[in-house]
Design a protein around this motif. Structure first.
Motif, mmCIF file in Angstrom:
data_model
loop_
_atom_site.group_PDB
_atom_site.id
_atom_site.type_symbol
_atom_site.label_atom_id
_atom_site.label_comp_id
_atom_site.label_asym_id
_atom_site.label_seq_id
_atom_site.Cartn_x
_atom_site.Cartn_y
_atom_site.Cartn_z
ATOM 1 N N LEU A 15 0.828 -1.207 0.000
ATOM 2 C CA LEU A 15 0.000 0.000 0.000
ATOM 3 C C LEU A 15 0.863 1.259 0.000
ATOM 4 O O LEU A 15 0.547 2.232 -0.681
ATOM 5 N N ALA A 16 1.934 1.245 0.772
ATOM 6 C CA ALA A 16 2.828 2.398 0.816
ATOM 7 C C ALA A 16 3.512 2.599 -0.534
ATOM 8 O O ALA A 16 3.653 3.741 -1.005
ATOM 9 N N TRP A 17 3.931 1.514 -1.173
ATOM 10 C CA TRP A 17 4.558 1.627 -2.486
ATOM 11 C C TRP A 17 3.569 2.185 -3.511
ATOM 12 O O TRP A 17 3.920 3.038 -4.326
ATOM 13 N N ALA A 18 2.318 1.716 -3.451
ATOM 14 C CA ALA A 18 1.300 2.222 -4.378
ATOM 15 C C ALA A 18 1.027 3.706 -4.140
ATOM 16 O O ALA A 18 0.862 4.475 -5.095
ATOM 17 N N LEU A 20 3.190 5.860 -2.913
ATOM 18 C CA LEU A 20 4.358 6.573 -3.424
ATOM 19 C C LEU A 20 4.340 6.658 -4.945
ATOM 20 O O LEU A 20 4.721 7.670 -5.527
ATOM 21 N N HIS A 21 3.891 5.607 -5.571
ATOM 22 C CA HIS A 21 3.854 5.578 -7.028
ATOM 23 C C HIS A 21 2.833 6.587 -7.567
ATOM 24 O O HIS A 21 3.090 7.257 -8.567
ATOM 25 N N ARG A 22 1.682 6.674 -6.921
ATOM 26 C CA ARG A 22 0.611 7.541 -7.410
ATOM 27 C C ARG A 22 0.703 8.979 -6.904
ATOM 28 O O ARG A 22 0.314 9.900 -7.611
ATOM 29 N N LEU A 23 1.168 9.162 -5.669
ATOM 30 C CA LEU A 23 1.106 10.477 -5.033
ATOM 31 C C LEU A 23 2.460 10.951 -4.514
ATOM 32 O O LEU A 23 2.537 11.593 -3.469
ATOM 33 N N SER A 24 3.522 10.667 -5.216
ATOM 34 C CA SER A 24 4.855 10.989 -4.711
ATOM 35 C C SER A 24 5.064 12.486 -4.511
ATOM 36 O O SER A 24 5.838 12.893 -3.643
ATOM 37 N N HIS A 25 4.396 13.309 -5.296
ATOM 38 C CA HIS A 25 4.550 14.755 -5.174
ATOM 39 C C HIS A 25 3.866 15.324 -3.935
ATOM 40 O O HIS A 25 4.131 16.448 -3.546
ATOM 41 N N LEU A 32 9.944 7.353 5.251
ATOM 42 C CA LEU A 32 8.865 7.620 6.203
ATOM 43 C C LEU A 32 7.555 7.013 5.732
ATOM 44 O O LEU A 32 6.800 6.436 6.523
ATOM 45 N N VAL A 33 7.270 7.122 4.451
ATOM 46 C CA VAL A 33 6.032 6.572 3.903
ATOM 47 C C VAL A 33 6.021 5.049 4.008
ATOM 48 O O VAL A 33 5.023 4.449 4.423
ATOM 49 N N LEU A 34 7.131 4.416 3.656
ATOM 50 C CA LEU A 34 7.198 2.954 3.731
ATOM 51 C C LEU A 34 7.080 2.470 5.174
ATOM 52 O O LEU A 34 6.362 1.505 5.461
ATOM 53 N N ALA A 35 7.746 3.148 6.102
ATOM 54 C CA ALA A 35 7.672 2.756 7.506
ATOM 55 C C ALA A 35 6.268 2.971 8.067
ATOM 56 O O ALA A 35 5.766 2.146 8.843
ATOM 57 N N THR A 36 5.607 4.042 7.668
ATOM 58 C CA THR A 36 4.245 4.308 8.129
ATOM 59 C C THR A 36 3.274 3.265 7.603
ATOM 60 O O THR A 36 2.378 2.815 8.329
ATOM 61 N N GLY A 37 3.436 2.863 6.354
ATOM 62 C CA GLY A 37 2.559 1.835 5.788
ATOM 63 C C GLY A 37 2.686 0.508 6.512
ATOM 64 O O GLY A 37 1.688 -0.128 6.862
ATOM 65 N N ALA A 65 -5.212 -3.436 6.297
ATOM 66 C CA ALA A 65 -5.236 -2.558 5.125
ATOM 67 C C ALA A 65 -5.937 -1.240 5.436
ATOM 68 O O ALA A 65 -5.485 -0.173 5.007
ATOM 69 N N VAL A 66 -7.010 -1.298 6.207
ATOM 70 C CA VAL A 66 -7.752 -0.083 6.540
ATOM 71 C C VAL A 66 -6.905 0.854 7.398
ATOM 72 O O VAL A 66 -6.812 2.058 7.125
ATOM 73 N N VAL A 67 -6.270 0.326 8.416
ATOM 74 C CA VAL A 67 -5.462 1.172 9.302
ATOM 75 C C VAL A 67 -4.215 1.676 8.575
ATOM 76 O O VAL A 67 -3.806 2.830 8.756
ATOM 77 N N SER A 68 -3.639 0.866 7.719
ATOM 78 C CA SER A 68 -2.482 1.307 6.948
ATOM 79 C C SER A 68 -2.856 2.444 6.000
ATOM 80 O O SER A 68 -2.134 3.439 5.901
ATOM 81 N N ALA A 69 -3.976 2.307 5.315
ATOM 82 C CA ALA A 69 -4.422 3.366 4.409
ATOM 83 C C ALA A 69 -4.754 4.642 5.175
ATOM 84 O O ALA A 69 -4.438 5.755 4.718
#
Length: 91
Positions: A15-18, A20-25, A32-37, A65-69
């Motif tokens: 989920l974190a990779w997705a 980053l792929h879609r909303l990297s800007h 931080l994003v990967l660790a948070t996911g 998945a819900v809490v990660s998102a």
């Protein structure tokens, strides 16, 4: 239980990779994003597993998945600059 936690961690990483792929800007540093996911998914799995008990693998993964998102959504920044204009005074 180990496989459930491992599956949740992989799900959070995906989920974190997705995100980053879609909303990297709109996201902060990649690490931080990967660790948070992953942390959000593990916490979601823990809460769901604690509430429902063992033997609910699919439901625990959905909770993860819900809490990660939700955790990843807290990292999003606004897309553009806020432009606040004062309302014109009515005479």
């Amino acid at each position: 239980m180990i496989l459930e936690a491992l599956g949740s961690a992989v799900l959070g990483l995906a989920l974190a990779w997705a995100a980053l792929h879609r909303l990297s800007h709109r996201l902060p540093l990649r690490a931080l994003v990967l660790a948070t996911g992953v942390a959000g998914a593990l916490f979601g799995d823990f809460v769901t597993h604690s509430a429902l008990g063992p033997g609910t693998l699919l439901v625990s993964l959905i909770g993860a998945a819900v809490v990660s998102a939700a955790s990843l959504s807290l990292l999003l920044r606004p897309a553009g600059h806020f432009r606040r204009r004062s309302a014109p005074a009515q005479v």
